[in-house]
Design a protein around this motif. Structure first.
Motif, PDB file in Angstrom:
ATOM      1  N   GLU A  52       0.938  -1.089   0.006  1.00  0.00           N
ATOM      2  CA  GLU A  52       0.054   0.074  -0.033  1.00  0.00           C
ATOM      3  C   GLU A  52       0.730   1.138   0.112  1.00  0.00           C
ATOM      4  N   ALA A  53       1.897   1.343   0.667  1.00  0.00           N
ATOM      5  CA  ALA A  53       2.802   2.389   0.803  1.00  0.00           C
ATOM      6  C   ALA A  53       3.302   2.624  -0.571  1.00  0.00           C
ATOM      7  N   ARG A  54       3.874   1.465  -1.268  1.00  0.00           N
ATOM      8  CA  ARG A  54       4.343   1.612  -2.605  1.00  0.00           C
ATOM      9  C   ARG A  54       3.559   2.220  -3.705  1.00  0.00           C
ATOM     10  N   ARG A  55       2.076   1.798  -3.427  1.00  0.00           N
ATOM     11  CA  ARG A  55       1.014   2.031  -4.341  1.00  0.00           C
ATOM     12  C   ARG A  55       0.935   3.460  -4.074  1.00  0.00           C
ATOM     13  N   LEU A  56       0.912   4.047  -3.053  1.00  0.00           N
ATOM     14  CA  LEU A  56       0.624   5.399  -2.651  1.00  0.00           C
ATOM     15  C   LEU A  56       1.932   6.357  -3.170  1.00  0.00           C
ATOM     16  N   ALA A  57       3.127   5.978  -3.064  1.00  0.00           N
ATOM     17  CA  ALA A  57       4.302   6.638  -3.727  1.00  0.00           C
ATOM     18  C   ALA A  57       4.029   6.412  -5.160  1.00  0.00           C
ATOM     19  N   SER A  58       3.913   5.504  -5.742  1.00  0.00           N
ATOM     20  CA  SER A  58       3.671   5.706  -7.380  1.00  0.00           C
ATOM     21  C   SER A  58       2.543   6.406  -7.929  1.00  0.00           C
ATOM     22  N   ARG A  59       1.402   6.366  -7.249  1.00  0.00           N
ATOM     23  CA  ARG A  59       0.541   7.159  -7.631  1.00  0.00           C
ATOM     24  C   ARG A  59       0.725   8.726  -7.195  1.00  0.00           C
ATOM     25  N   LEU A  60       1.227   9.022  -6.031  1.00  0.00           N
ATOM     26  CA  LEU A  60       1.659  10.435  -5.892  1.00  0.00           C
ATOM     27  C   LEU A  60       2.603  11.008  -6.867  1.00  0.00           C
ATOM     28  N   GLN A  61       3.582  10.072  -7.577  1.00  0.00           N
ATOM     29  CA  GLN A  61       4.741  10.359  -8.380  1.00  0.00           C
ATOM     30  C   GLN A  61       3.806  10.499  -9.828  1.00  0.00           C
ATOM     31  N   ALA A  62       2.951   9.640 -10.050  1.00  0.00           N
ATOM     32  CA  ALA A  62       2.160   9.878 -11.189  1.00  0.00           C
ATOM     33  C   ALA A  62       1.484  11.135 -11.274  1.00  0.00           C
ATOM     34  N   ALA A  63       0.856  11.259 -10.265  1.00  0.00           N
ATOM     35  CA  ALA A  63       0.007  12.735 -10.043  1.00  0.00           C
ATOM     36  C   ALA A  63       1.083  13.920 -10.234  1.00  0.00           C
ATOM     37  N   ALA A  64       1.960  13.796  -9.754  1.00  0.00           N
ATOM     38  CA  ALA A  64       3.097  15.029  -9.704  1.00  0.00           C
ATOM     39  C   ALA A  64       3.616  14.958 -11.158  1.00  0.00           C
ATOM     40  N   ASP A  65       3.626  14.023 -12.010  1.00  0.00           N
ATOM     41  CA  ASP A  65       4.259  14.008 -13.237  1.00  0.00           C
ATOM     42  C   ASP A  65       3.037  14.620 -14.263  1.00  0.00           C
ATOM     43  N   ASP A  66       2.004  14.144 -13.870  1.00  0.00           N
ATOM     44  CA  ASP A  66       0.591  14.759 -14.326  1.00  0.00           C
ATOM     45  C   ASP A  66       0.636  16.273 -14.397  1.00  0.00           C
ATOM     46  N   ALA A  67       0.914  16.691 -13.183  1.00  0.00           N
ATOM     47  CA  ALA A  67       0.814  18.121 -12.882  1.00  0.00           C
ATOM     48  C   ALA A  67       1.816  18.946 -13.820  1.00  0.00           C
ATOM     49  N   MET A  68       3.096  18.061 -13.755  1.00  0.00           N
ATOM     50  CA  MET A  68       4.002  18.996 -14.443  1.00  0.00           C
ATOM     51  C   MET A  68       3.992  19.012 -16.168  1.00  0.00           C
ATOM     52  N   LEU A  69       3.454  17.841 -16.468  1.00  0.00           N
ATOM     53  CA  LEU A  69       3.543  17.556 -17.945  1.00  0.00           C
ATOM     54  C   LEU A  69       2.293  18.294 -18.506  1.00  0.00           C
ATOM     55  N   GLY A  70       1.275  18.326 -18.051  1.00  0.00           N
ATOM     56  CA  GLY A  70      -0.107  18.914 -18.015  1.00  0.00           C
ATOM     57  C   GLY A  70       0.030  20.275 -17.941  1.00  0.00           C
ATOM     58  N   ASP A  71       0.886  20.911 -17.122  1.00  0.00           N
ATOM     59  CA  ASP A  71       1.007  22.397 -16.718  1.00  0.00           C
ATOM     60  C   ASP A  71      -0.373  22.659 -16.113  1.00  0.00           C
ATOM     61  N   ARG A  72      -0.651  21.781 -14.953  1.00  0.00           N
ATOM     62  CA  ARG A  72      -2.141  21.969 -14.508  1.00  0.00           C
ATOM     63  C   ARG A  72      -1.798  21.611 -12.898  1.00  0.00           C
ATOM     64  N   LEU A  73      -2.582  22.286 -12.081  1.00  0.00           N
ATOM     65  CA  LEU A  73      -2.335  22.013 -10.611  1.00  0.00           C
ATOM     66  C   LEU A  73      -3.378  20.550 -10.149  1.00  0.00           C
ATOM     67  N   VAL A  74      -2.816  19.789  -9.560  1.00  0.00           N
ATOM     68  CA  VAL A  74      -3.510  18.631  -9.035  1.00  0.00           C
ATOM     69  C   VAL A  74      -3.368  18.604  -7.570  1.00  0.00           C
ATOM     70  N   ALA A  75      -4.240  18.335  -6.804  1.00  0.00           N
ATOM     71  CA  ALA A  75      -4.245  18.327  -5.302  1.00  0.00           C
ATOM     72  C   ALA A  75      -4.330  16.811  -4.802  1.00  0.00           C
ATOM     73  N   PHE A  76      -3.741  16.418  -3.804  1.00  0.00           N
ATOM     74  CA  PHE A  76      -3.706  15.210  -3.145  1.00  0.00           C
ATOM     75  C   PHE A  76      -4.683  15.367  -1.881  1.00  0.00           C
ATOM     76  N   THR A  77      -5.634  14.549  -1.833  1.00  0.00           N
ATOM     77  CA  THR A  77      -6.751  14.542  -0.680  1.00  0.00           C
ATOM     78  C   THR A  77      -6.640  13.068   0.214  1.00  0.00           C
ATOM     79  N   ALA A  78      -6.819  13.127   1.300  1.00  0.00           N
ATOM     80  CA  ALA A  78      -6.550  12.114   2.034  1.00  0.00           C
ATOM     81  C   ALA A  78      -7.630  12.076   3.108  1.00  0.00           C
ATOM     82  N   GLU A  79      -8.014  10.701   3.657  1.00  0.00           N
ATOM     83  CA  GLU A  79      -8.370  10.574   4.775  1.00  0.00           C
ATOM     84  C   GLU A  79      -8.015   9.215   5.677  1.00  0.00           C
ATOM     85  N   PRO A  80      -8.250   8.971   6.817  1.00  0.00           N
ATOM     86  CA  PRO A  80      -7.384   7.800   7.247  1.00  0.00           C
ATOM     87  C   PRO A  80      -7.772   6.528   6.605  1.00  0.00           C
TER      88      PRO A  80
END
Length: 161
Positions: A52-80
């Motif tokens: 689960e930790a590795r999945r979160l890291a890879s999805r965070l990385q994918a979202a950051a890459d999407d934000a940089m490549l797409g030149d758009r803001l992406v927000a990470f939302t979380a709950e317990p």
């Protein structure tokens, strides 16, 4: 012996299976055994804190890459018990992503997520996103996912003394 039945045991007759037929049977048995083995493994495998930790890291990385490549803001939302991502439009409004790599993810039972910052966290388009440290925990195992504004990584949490 029945006069209509004729047995030919001459030098050109063949009885039994050829090598090709035997190989085909062995391949079929091997495929069936593999399918059973993989099925049993999937049924008994329980989601782990590490996966689960590795999945979160890879999805965070994918979202950051999407934000940089797409030149758009992406927000990470979380709950317990889960997390997701949202796109931030030009008007500043967030729209939750419901499909693809940025779709919401619910953590398996017994696994929780805690952040060192309050969500939502904006992942910057130029690597200027706010750093995040997220702890994935199930009571007996703890992993930390770190995002430094550019890259995300997962590692076992240091032991507390």
């Amino acid at each position: 012996m029945d006069p209509g039945f004729r047995r030919d045991d001459g030098p050109g007759s063949q009885a039994g299976m050829t090598l090709i037929e035997m190989l085909i049977v062995l391949v079929i048995i091997g495929i069936a055994a593999s399918a059973v083995t993989l099925g049993i493994g999937a049924a008994t495998r329980k989601p782990s804190v590490e996966s689960e930790a590795r999945r979160l890291a890879s999805r965070l990385q994918a979202a950051a890459d999407d934000a940089m490549l797409g030149d758009r803001l992406v927000a990470f939302t979380a709950e317990p018990h889960g997390y997701g991502f949202a796109r931030i439009g030009a008007n500043g409004r967030m729209s939750a992503q419901t499909d693809g790599a940025l779709a919401p993810h619910t953590l398996p039972g017994g696994i929780t997520l805690t952040l060192d910052v309050r969500p939502p966290v904006v992942l910057g388009v130029d690597g200027s996103g706010k750093p995040i440290a997220a702890t994935v925990d199930n009571g007996s195992q703890r992993w930390v996912v770190r995002y430094d504004g550019m890259t995300a990584s997962a590692a076992p949490a240091p032991t507390q003394q």
